[in-house]
Design an enzyme around this catalytic site. Sequence first.
Site, PDB file in Angstrom:
ATOM      1  N   ASP A 207      -2.104  -6.516   3.946  1.00 30.11           N
ATOM      2  CA  ASP A 207      -0.804  -5.866   4.065  1.00 30.11           C
ATOM      3  C   ASP A 207       0.306  -6.772   3.523  1.00 30.11           C
ATOM      4  O   ASP A 207       0.315  -7.978   3.792  1.00 30.11           O
ATOM      5  CB  ASP A 207      -0.555  -5.590   5.562  1.00 30.11           C
ATOM      6  CG  ASP A 207       0.643  -4.703   5.808  1.00 30.11           C
ATOM      7  OD1 ASP A 207       0.649  -3.569   5.324  1.00 30.11           O
ATOM      8  OD2 ASP A 207       1.594  -5.149   6.490  1.00 30.11           O
ATOM      9  N   GLU A 279      -2.251  -5.368  -1.105  1.00 27.05           N
ATOM     10  CA  GLU A 279      -1.151  -4.412  -1.162  1.00 27.05           C
ATOM     11  C   GLU A 279       0.065  -5.190  -1.667  1.00 27.05           C
ATOM     12  O   GLU A 279       0.741  -5.871  -0.907  1.00 27.05           O
ATOM     13  CB  GLU A 279      -0.841  -3.833   0.218  1.00 27.05           C
ATOM     14  CG  GLU A 279       0.184  -2.706   0.105  1.00 27.05           C
ATOM     15  CD  GLU A 279       1.229  -2.659   1.214  1.00 27.05           C
ATOM     16  OE1 GLU A 279       1.884  -1.625   1.344  1.00 27.05           O
ATOM     17  OE2 GLU A 279       1.424  -3.662   1.928  1.00 27.05           O
TER      18      GLU A 279
HETATM   19  C1  BGC Z   1       2.064  -0.912   5.406  1.00 28.26           C
HETATM   20  C2  BGC Z   1       3.056  -0.101   6.110  1.00 28.26           C
HETATM   21  C3  BGC Z   1       3.750  -0.986   7.113  1.00 28.26           C
HETATM   22  C4  BGC Z   1       4.328  -2.233   6.440  1.00 28.26           C
HETATM   23  C5  BGC Z   1       4.650  -3.283   7.424  1.00 28.26           C
HETATM   24  C6  BGC Z   1       3.012  -1.807   4.653  1.00 28.26           C
HETATM   25  O1  BGC Z   1       2.848  -2.098   3.481  1.00 28.26           O
HETATM   26  O2  BGC Z   1       1.211  -0.214   4.555  1.00 28.26           O
HETATM   27  O3  BGC Z   1       2.519   1.036   6.708  1.00 28.26           O
HETATM   28  O4  BGC Z   1       4.792  -0.292   7.706  1.00 28.26           O
HETATM   29  O5  BGC Z   1       3.418  -2.790   5.552  1.00 28.26           O
HETATM   30  O6  BGC Z   1       3.493  -3.833   7.951  1.00 28.26           O
END
Ligand code: BGC
Length: 559
Positions: A207, A279
């Site tokens: 994340d 991500e």
């Molecule tokens: C996740 C989100 C989340 C954020 C904070 C993102 O990239 O996919 O759903 O709210 O990170 O953790």
Amino acid sequence: MTSEWWRTAAIYQIYPRSFADANGDGMGDLAGITQRLGDLAELGIDAIWLSPFYTSPQKDAGYDVADYCDVDPLFGSLTDFDAMVSEAHARGIRVIVDLVPNHSSDQHVWFQQALAAAPGSAERGRYLFRDGRGADGELAPNNWESVFGGPAWTRITEPDGTPGQWYLHLFDSSQPDFDWTNEEVREEFRRILRFWLDRGVDGFRVDVAHGMIKADGLPDWTPPAEGGSMGGAAGLEEAVVDPAVAQAPYWAQDGVHEIYRDWRALLDTYPGERILAAEAWVDPLPRVAKWVRPDEMHQAFNFAYLETPWQAGALRRVIDDSIDAFAAVGAPSTWVLSNHDVVRHATRLALTEPNPQGHGVGPRTPGLGDPATGLRRARAATALMLALPGSAYLYQGEELGLPEVIELPDDARQDPTWFRTNGERYGRDGCRVPLPWASAAQSYGFGDTDAAWLPQPASWASFAREAQQGVEGSTLSLYQALLAGRRAHGLADGSLEWLDGGADGADVLTFRNGDVTVIANTGATPVALPAGEVLVTSGPLDVASAEMPGDTTVWLRTA
Ligand code: BGC
């Protein structure tokens, strides 16, 4: 032997809250996932990625983790987790879990210790506490804004009751950012990685993998108004790289790469090709490719692809750019059209107004477009995506053609974005509504009661899985055919040769991958269908006139 399975895998994202609810409390759970693994095997995916199910006060739907090594009772227990993994593995499905290293919950024991400790203490040093500006420290340490809206700093009250230091939270105030220059934080995350690797997980989706290191001195920064919330450019127009975005002092700092090298080395000590998927909302694509250099992560989400409009020329460019950028570092491209943070592509592809990532749509959103057009385009876009070489991510519910839920009542909304912008941005709840499994059952078979943590629309009966199973022409049958065809023809492992189209202004894209020719008509006008056996079509064809309508993708077997 290495299979490098991740280079070609079709990975299905499970959002545990909304997938399947085994105990009928309105919240999906791990036992629900285990019960439905047969349906996923039948769909034809290779792996699942689970959004967080860890102990959490659920201020950001579990992306606010209070204990990284336990399951929140909402979702079950570690025993349920182990059962789910072993059942998945027995079916040949790999399991990827979410890792949230940029921030914890404010209920994490470390943050509670930090609040109780003094400024300058080791406990505060695990997070980003700073003194405020102004005569009495009454101004935030800098001008950064939270991705969810509002300031990225919150002031605490010191244990003695006086107004105190501020802590950084790039997201909600309940999500304090760790200080990743602190070795103690690094060691703790190695422990967390080992904990889940030892339990048999096949990898981690990381994340906010572009956010963990902040520029020295935390300099002021004002993001460009039109940028996507998470850093990349967004909108209906073809993604344009804004050099200003590239300079944000909290995104894509070089220091993050050293962390991933460390993790990769740790993963490589485990058997069985465990993977890291980033991500990272970063552009342009060659910059994203830095996350997947040979000694870093295995995959990075291709958000440039996700953000590309349904337009032949733009698609051809992003496909070429993706393959080139990732190939330059020896990585496969990934492809993705939907996830739990974006407007579902069955709705997004019909929008007629720009909609920055994270803002969401609701009843007051202008330019929502026609739902039937959206679904037709979504099916065609998926048929195009699943013919491309590389690994593809699917988001639960897209195989049913689910649209974004637009009419959620205001008092049902739960995304922190909605609260932090006082309802100005709807946020992401509309793509997170619990799945419909059976048309006639309570909660459409999500659970065996009528409870659902977000209300399901009355119009969802026809989207239910059971209503689509075995029905020719249903979106579920299309996904099954695409995934089976992708495997049978080795498309994910193949290579792409453009045959025609994709020129600026053109509506049709044609390419070959192995013995399959793919034609995507992104326009509204029917075009001639070349000769060949139709393997899959995303929509009805007029065989008599040998034409394919607009917003349709066809796979043909060619000699
Ligand atoms: C996740 C989100 C989340 C954020 C904070 C993102 O990239 O996919 O759903 O709210 O990170 O953790």
